[in-house]
Design an enzyme around this catalytic site. Structure first.
Site, PDB file in Angstrom:
ATOM      1  N   PRO A  65      28.716  59.390  61.223  1.00 24.36           N
ATOM      2  CA  PRO A  65      28.823  58.104  61.925  1.00 24.36           C
ATOM      3  C   PRO A  65      27.732  57.973  62.975  1.00 24.36           C
ATOM      4  O   PRO A  65      27.510  58.893  63.766  1.00 24.36           O
ATOM      5  CB  PRO A  65      30.210  58.166  62.564  1.00 24.36           C
ATOM      6  CG  PRO A  65      30.488  59.634  62.715  1.00 24.36           C
ATOM      7  CD  PRO A  65      29.825  60.302  61.554  1.00 24.36           C
TER       8      PRO A  65
ATOM      9  N   GLN B 143      35.276  54.861  60.987  1.00 29.07           N
ATOM     10  CA  GLN B 143      35.593  55.658  62.167  1.00 29.07           C
ATOM     11  C   GLN B 143      36.247  54.738  63.201  1.00 29.07           C
ATOM     12  O   GLN B 143      35.637  53.753  63.639  1.00 29.07           O
ATOM     13  CB  GLN B 143      34.349  56.306  62.770  1.00 29.07           C
ATOM     14  CG  GLN B 143      34.710  57.256  63.913  1.00 29.07           C
ATOM     15  CD  GLN B 143      33.513  57.799  64.636  1.00 29.07           C
ATOM     16  OE1 GLN B 143      32.850  57.067  65.374  1.00 29.07           O
ATOM     17  NE2 GLN B 143      33.224  59.079  64.447  1.00 29.07           N
TER      18      GLN B 143
ATOM     19  N   HIS C 101      38.090  58.974  66.057  1.00 30.04           N
ATOM     20  CA  HIS C 101      37.021  59.496  66.921  1.00 30.04           C
ATOM     21  C   HIS C 101      37.645  60.155  68.145  1.00 30.04           C
ATOM     22  O   HIS C 101      38.005  59.498  69.117  1.00 30.04           O
ATOM     23  CB  HIS C 101      36.094  58.363  67.341  1.00 30.04           C
ATOM     24  CG  HIS C 101      34.782  58.813  67.914  1.00 30.04           C
ATOM     25  ND1 HIS C 101      34.560  60.095  68.381  1.00 30.04           N
ATOM     26  CD2 HIS C 101      33.596  58.160  68.087  1.00 30.04           C
ATOM     27  CE1 HIS C 101      33.311  60.196  68.823  1.00 30.04           C
ATOM     28  NE2 HIS C 101      32.713  59.036  68.656  1.00 30.04           N
TER      29      HIS C 101
ATOM     30  N   ALA D   6      35.975  62.711  69.802  1.00 25.76           N
ATOM     31  CA  ALA D   6      34.874  63.557  70.263  1.00 25.76           C
ATOM     32  C   ALA D   6      34.073  62.883  71.374  1.00 25.76           C
ATOM     33  O   ALA D   6      34.317  61.748  71.754  1.00 25.76           O
ATOM     34  CB  ALA D   6      33.957  63.880  69.084  1.00 25.76           C
ATOM     35  N   HIS D   7      33.114  63.649  71.918  1.00 21.92           N
ATOM     36  CA  HIS D   7      31.971  63.158  72.702  1.00 21.92           C
ATOM     37  C   HIS D   7      32.327  62.453  74.002  1.00 21.92           C
ATOM     38  O   HIS D   7      31.539  61.687  74.536  1.00 21.92           O
ATOM     39  CB  HIS D   7      31.098  62.228  71.836  1.00 21.92           C
ATOM     40  CG  HIS D   7      30.651  62.848  70.569  1.00 21.92           C
ATOM     41  ND1 HIS D   7      30.161  62.114  69.512  1.00 21.92           N
ATOM     42  CD2 HIS D   7      30.651  64.136  70.154  1.00 21.92           C
ATOM     43  CE1 HIS D   7      29.875  62.909  68.503  1.00 21.92           C
ATOM     44  NE2 HIS D   7      30.158  64.156  68.876  1.00 21.92           N
TER      45      HIS D   7
ATOM     46  N   TYR E  82      34.890  60.292  74.623  1.00 20.57           N
ATOM     47  CA  TYR E  82      35.561  58.992  74.535  1.00 20.57           C
ATOM     48  C   TYR E  82      37.068  59.178  74.752  1.00 20.57           C
ATOM     49  O   TYR E  82      37.535  60.263  75.075  1.00 20.57           O
ATOM     50  CB  TYR E  82      35.216  58.314  73.218  1.00 20.57           C
ATOM     51  CG  TYR E  82      33.741  57.984  73.122  1.00 20.57           C
ATOM     52  CD1 TYR E  82      33.163  57.055  74.002  1.00 20.57           C
ATOM     53  CD2 TYR E  82      32.914  58.617  72.204  1.00 20.57           C
ATOM     54  CE1 TYR E  82      31.802  56.779  73.949  1.00 20.57           C
ATOM     55  CE2 TYR E  82      31.547  58.334  72.141  1.00 20.57           C
ATOM     56  CZ  TYR E  82      31.000  57.413  73.017  1.00 20.57           C
ATOM     57  OH  TYR E  82      29.658  57.138  72.972  1.00 20.57           O
TER      58      TYR E  82
END
Length: 381
Positions: free
Chosen positions: A40, A117, A185, A187-188, A190
């Site tokens: 993504p 996603q 999602h 991850a990262h 968020y």
């Protein structure tokens, strides 16, 4: 003497890559025709949150060229605080879902499989940002991933319930309009990840505290999604140790901590994990060569997707990591696949640069792979 391609890989390596990456794999009720996943990647080409014909063509081209599973760019779930741009696609609303239905249809016509996603950015959002300027940023404790206090608020139980319902509704819509599964999602840095990470989750209720308690919100989203779709409909969960504003952050410092994190998610209904790392060849914990995807599969028994600077091209890798040091080559990646350390390999920028990348790799045509050129990504066609 073994011949080599223009990219420096031997013909035997190219042939081996084509054979291994061509093998199908199952994710719950979905058979993915090969091991290549399109990662993504956020694009801002959907005015009003509606994916248009250019987006249809963008994904269909990659499917026609052999990508086994496409994970779309992040799409906002139906919660007003979910996003920060009116040009990033949304996965709610009649016009938006009609656009996504055309994407799924085109990918299937080209022989591929595709999952959206589903995304909520949480405290990454700033005050006044579109698509809903009056919506506040929300998160577990009102803390941004960089550690500062944002302009938003800590989520109430009503807020939590609304977001959980939004993910479930988006998943049900994905199945209804013809997608092959969903990716959540987590991850990262968020929203879901903000609950998982102690750096942003300072709650004193059942959604905060120790690592297992911090998984409660994510597990409830997974369970709601699982209940909203058919039993055979794949649910993929993407997670990471690192955050966009905290590259050295870690959810788990040991395999036992990682197991404590992943077990509630697997039990809630995750069918496969997408373990996001910046460089796939880095061992995750001392004393073992397993990367994050490898540990994920070992601890949960679920299929795992690896990702992180995968380009199958030495020039690509060097450019992406921004360093001249030698890195593990493609044979290492293939060895890991053959040893079933993980099941699929997600590729990002190489597929942006060259829509035909998967076809060239699956056909053993490494000599046709170009060196990675960041300037080529400007059109993202």
């Amino acid at each position: 003497m073994t011949a080599t391609t223009a990219t420096g890989f031997s013909d035997s390596t190219a042939s081996r890559a084509a054979e291994i990456l061509s093998r199908p794999v199952s994710l719950n009720g979905l058979t993915v025709p090969n091991r290549i996943v399109m990662a993504p990647m956020t694009r801002r080409f959907s005015p009003g949150g509606v994916p248009g014909e250019d987006v249809v063509g963008y994904y269909a081209r990659r499917a026609a060229a052999g990508v086994g599973l496409i994970v779309t760019e992040g799409t906002y779930v139906g919660h007003e605080s979910a996003g920060q741009s009116d040009d990033i696609p949304r996965f709610h609303g009649a016009e938006q879902l009609a656009g996504w239905a055309k994407v799924a249809e085109a990918v299937h016509a080209a022989g591929g499989t595709i999952v959206p996603q589903l995304w909520h950015i949480g405290m990454v959002r700033s005050a006044g940002e579109p698509p809903y300027a009056d919506a506040p940023a929300v998160g577990p404790s009102g803390i941004r991933p960089d550690g500062t206090e944002g302009t938003g608020k800590a989520m109430t139980q009503a807020d939590l319930d609304e977001v959980i319902a939004a993910f479930a509704e988006a998943a049900a819509a994905a199945e209804r309009i013809g997608f092959d599964g969903v990716e959540l999602h987590g991850a990262h840095g968020y929203l879901i990840d903000q609950f998982l990470w102690s750096g942003t989750n300072r709650r004193a209720d059942e959604y905060g505290g120790d690592l297992v308690s911090r998984t409660k919100f994510a597990a409830e989203i997974v369970a709601a999604v699982r209940a909203a779709v058919s039993p055979s409909f794949p649910v993929i969960f993407r997670y990471s140790q690192w955050k966009q504003e905290a590259y050295h952050a870690r959810l788990a410092e040991s395999p036992s901590e990682l197991e404590a994190l992943l077990t509630p998610l697997a039990s809630a209904g995750v069918d496969a994990f997408h373990a996001s790392t910046r460089r796939y060849w880095h061992p995750e914990f001392d004393g073992s060569g397993l990367n994050l995807a490898g540990w994920t599969k070992k601890l949960t028994g679920k299929p795992a997707i690896t990702v992180g600077s995968v380009g199958l091209n030495g020039d690509f890798i060097k450019a992406f990591v921004g360093e001249g040091a030698a890195v593990k080559g493609i044979d290492d990646l293939l060895d890991r696949l053959e040893n079933e350390e993980f099941d699929l390999v997600a590729v990002g920028r190489a597929l942006l640069q060259d829509p035909e990348w998967a076809a060239k790799v699956l056909d053993g045509r490494f000599g046709e792979l170009g060196a990675y050129d960041p300037a080529s990504l400007r059109t993202l066609s």
